[in-house]
Structure formats: C-alpha cells, structure tokens
Motif scaffolding. Sequence first.
Motif, PDB file in Angstrom:
ATOM      1  N   GLY A  42     -12.853 -23.833  -9.359  1.00  0.00           N
ATOM      2  CA  GLY A  42     -13.367 -24.692 -10.416  1.00  0.00           C
ATOM      3  C   GLY A  42     -13.233 -23.898 -11.525  1.00  0.00           C
ATOM      4  N   GLN A  43     -13.790 -24.492 -12.768  1.00  0.00           N
ATOM      5  CA  GLN A  43     -13.745 -24.018 -14.083  1.00  0.00           C
ATOM      6  C   GLN A  43     -14.714 -22.685 -13.926  1.00  0.00           C
ATOM      7  N   PRO A  44     -13.909 -21.551 -14.574  1.00  0.00           N
ATOM      8  CA  PRO A  44     -14.699 -20.178 -14.607  1.00  0.00           C
ATOM      9  C   PRO A  44     -15.973 -20.214 -15.465  1.00  0.00           C
ATOM     10  N   THR A  45     -16.899 -19.273 -15.013  1.00  0.00           N
ATOM     11  CA  THR A  45     -18.102 -19.247 -15.896  1.00  0.00           C
ATOM     12  C   THR A  45     -17.616 -18.642 -17.568  1.00  0.00           C
ATOM     13  N   MET A  46     -16.534 -17.614 -17.474  1.00  0.00           N
ATOM     14  CA  MET A  46     -16.162 -17.005 -18.501  1.00  0.00           C
ATOM     15  C   MET A  46     -14.968 -16.661 -18.443  1.00  0.00           C
ATOM     16  N   VAL A  47     -14.281 -16.560 -19.638  1.00  0.00           N
ATOM     17  CA  VAL A  47     -12.717 -16.203 -19.660  1.00  0.00           C
ATOM     18  C   VAL A  47     -12.617 -14.887 -20.708  1.00  0.00           C
ATOM     19  N   SER A  48     -11.675 -14.175 -20.215  1.00  0.00           N
ATOM     20  CA  SER A  48     -11.733 -12.765 -21.200  1.00  0.00           C
ATOM     21  C   SER A  48     -11.118 -13.467 -22.548  1.00  0.00           C
ATOM     22  N   GLN A  49     -11.493 -12.718 -23.548  1.00  0.00           N
ATOM     23  CA  GLN A  49     -11.078 -13.063 -25.101  1.00  0.00           C
ATOM     24  C   GLN A  49      -9.831 -12.108 -25.448  1.00  0.00           C
ATOM     25  N   PHE A  50      -9.649 -10.892 -24.943  1.00  0.00           N
ATOM     26  CA  PHE A  50      -8.888  -9.899 -25.148  1.00  0.00           C
ATOM     27  C   PHE A  50      -8.140  -9.303 -23.927  1.00  0.00           C
ATOM     28  N   GLY A  51      -6.988  -8.876 -24.224  1.00  0.00           N
ATOM     29  CA  GLY A  51      -6.147  -8.042 -23.060  1.00  0.00           C
ATOM     30  C   GLY A  51      -5.751  -9.008 -22.071  1.00  0.00           C
ATOM     31  N   ASP A  52      -5.697  -8.594 -21.206  1.00  0.00           N
ATOM     32  CA  ASP A  52      -5.006  -9.376 -19.918  1.00  0.00           C
ATOM     33  C   ASP A  52      -6.043 -10.859 -19.535  1.00  0.00           C
ATOM     34  N   PRO A  53      -5.176 -11.875 -19.287  1.00  0.00           N
ATOM     35  CA  PRO A  53      -6.270 -12.841 -18.843  1.00  0.00           C
ATOM     36  C   PRO A  53      -7.181 -12.783 -17.585  1.00  0.00           C
ATOM     37  N   VAL A  54      -8.438 -12.612 -17.679  1.00  0.00           N
ATOM     38  CA  VAL A  54      -9.448 -12.675 -16.393  1.00  0.00           C
ATOM     39  C   VAL A  54     -10.375 -13.841 -16.446  1.00  0.00           C
ATOM     40  N   TRP A  55     -10.491 -14.371 -15.095  1.00  0.00           N
ATOM     41  CA  TRP A  55     -11.613 -15.155 -15.191  1.00  0.00           C
ATOM     42  C   TRP A  55     -12.553 -14.759 -14.422  1.00  0.00           C
ATOM     43  N   TYR A  56     -13.913 -15.165 -15.114  1.00  0.00           N
ATOM     44  CA  TYR A  56     -15.137 -14.618 -14.343  1.00  0.00           C
ATOM     45  C   TYR A  56     -15.833 -15.792 -13.739  1.00  0.00           C
ATOM     46  N   TYR A  57     -16.305 -15.623 -12.642  1.00  0.00           N
ATOM     47  CA  TYR A  57     -17.345 -16.536 -11.899  1.00  0.00           C
ATOM     48  C   TYR A  57     -18.469 -15.549 -11.648  1.00  0.00           C
ATOM     49  N   ILE A  58     -19.644 -16.027 -12.560  1.00  0.00           N
ATOM     50  CA  ILE A  58     -20.815 -15.225 -12.388  1.00  0.00           C
ATOM     51  C   ILE A  58     -21.733 -16.153 -11.806  1.00  0.00           C
ATOM     52  N   SER A  59     -22.925 -15.439 -10.868  1.00  0.00           N
ATOM     53  CA  SER A  59     -24.005 -16.053 -10.269  1.00  0.00           C
ATOM     54  C   SER A  59     -25.102 -14.963 -10.267  1.00  0.00           C
ATOM     55  N   SER A  60     -26.362 -15.620 -10.395  1.00  0.00           N
ATOM     56  CA  SER A  60     -27.428 -14.851 -10.343  1.00  0.00           C
ATOM     57  C   SER A  60     -28.546 -15.487  -9.561  1.00  0.00           C
ATOM     58  N   ARG A  61     -29.397 -14.728  -8.779  1.00  0.00           N
ATOM     59  CA  ARG A  61     -30.587 -15.448  -8.229  1.00  0.00           C
ATOM     60  C   ARG A  61     -31.731 -14.775  -8.706  1.00  0.00           C
ATOM     61  N   GLN A  74     -30.379 -11.184  -7.044  1.00  0.00           N
ATOM     62  CA  GLN A  74     -28.941 -11.065  -6.534  1.00  0.00           C
ATOM     63  C   GLN A  74     -28.276 -11.399  -7.591  1.00  0.00           C
ATOM     64  N   HIS A  75     -26.997 -10.815  -7.794  1.00  0.00           N
ATOM     65  CA  HIS A  75     -26.211 -10.900  -8.983  1.00  0.00           C
ATOM     66  C   HIS A  75     -24.736 -10.554  -8.722  1.00  0.00           C
ATOM     67  N   ASN A  76     -23.797 -11.742  -8.759  1.00  0.00           N
ATOM     68  CA  ASN A  76     -22.492 -11.363  -8.306  1.00  0.00           C
ATOM     69  C   ASN A  76     -21.538 -11.893  -9.293  1.00  0.00           C
ATOM     70  N   VAL A  77     -20.602 -10.923  -9.661  1.00  0.00           N
ATOM     71  CA  VAL A  77     -19.360 -11.216 -10.456  1.00  0.00           C
ATOM     72  C   VAL A  77     -18.160 -11.234  -9.658  1.00  0.00           C
ATOM     73  N   PHE A  78     -17.464 -12.329  -9.584  1.00  0.00           N
ATOM     74  CA  PHE A  78     -16.212 -12.554  -9.127  1.00  0.00           C
ATOM     75  C   PHE A  78     -15.156 -12.524 -10.316  1.00  0.00           C
ATOM     76  N   ALA A  79     -13.988 -11.747 -10.154  1.00  0.00           N
ATOM     77  CA  ALA A  79     -13.009 -11.541 -11.549  1.00  0.00           C
ATOM     78  C   ALA A  79     -11.699 -11.727 -10.809  1.00  0.00           C
ATOM     79  N   VAL A  80     -11.022 -12.617 -11.420  1.00  0.00           N
ATOM     80  CA  VAL A  80      -9.634 -12.905 -11.126  1.00  0.00           C
ATOM     81  C   VAL A  80      -8.717 -12.669 -12.280  1.00  0.00           C
ATOM     82  N   GLN A  81      -8.050 -11.612 -12.210  1.00  0.00           N
ATOM     83  CA  GLN A  81      -6.936 -11.057 -13.279  1.00  0.00           C
ATOM     84  C   GLN A  81      -5.674 -11.819 -12.988  1.00  0.00           C
TER      85      GLN A  81
END
Length: 142
Positions: A42-61, A74-81
């Motif tokens: 699905g749509q990433p939580t955040m997308v990098s603005q500088f450098g290589d394109p990286v999509w971040y999927y962030i979740s917290s409990r 609990q905190h998880n960050v899944f980054a796709v470069q």
Amino acid sequence: MALVTTGCASIATNRGYIVDETLFAAVQPGIDNQQSVRGTLGQPTMVSQFGDPVWYYISSRTEQAPFSQPRIEQHNVFAVQFDEAGNVISTDRSGMEQVARIDPESDTTPTLGRERGFLEDLFGNIGTVGGAGPGAAGGGGR
C-alpha cells in the motif's frame, strides 16, 4: 470491584501502518519494483525527500495508564530502498532500538543574549511604549 479494575486498565493504541509479516517478507530485492511494492504494502507512511528513493512503513503501539503519559511499547520501521529505475535494491527493518526518549519539558528555556532578572522582566518595557517611531511626534512618520 470489577468496575474499579476496568477503570484502571491501560489503553492500547495502534498508530501508523498495520504490520503484516507475510507482506513484508513478500517484498524481494531484485524482483519487485515500486508498483509491485505499492500493490503489496500500500501507500508508504513516508517517502525520502533527498538521496535515493526510500519508502518507509512506520507503525507504533502505545499504552497509556490512567493519569499518565502514553508510552511506546512497540515500534517498527520497514524501509524499502529503490534504484533510479524504481526497482527494489534493499529492505531494512528497525524497531525500539532506534526510539529516542526525550524530555522536552524543563524549568527554563535557553535563549541567546543576556540573562534578565525578574524586575527587568516586570518593568523592562516602561517608557518604550508610545516612544518616538513612525507616526509618533518627532518620529518623521509623514
């Protein structure tokens, strides 16, 4: 007694992306691209603005006990470069080890310049209100 016990229970709140381990494992470097990642995760939580394109999927409990501040449990960050062509280069996961606990509340706020005392704060503007300036007598405002 049951009513009192339920009133003191912590409140758990999930924020951000809802983690699905099977979907995360399905994203493979060298195989997937931006379109397939968007279709899988699905749509990433955040997308990098500088450098290589990286999509971040962030979740917290978080959990919050009555009359207290919420606390991240609990905190998880899944980054796709991705590369320039939009193909997945790598994936990375991080968790609670990256969470920094800070206390933004303190007794004083640091400022630049000189320290002023209580009386200077209280009486410091006497005589400056209505002084010479644009539009005041002798100020040359017209």
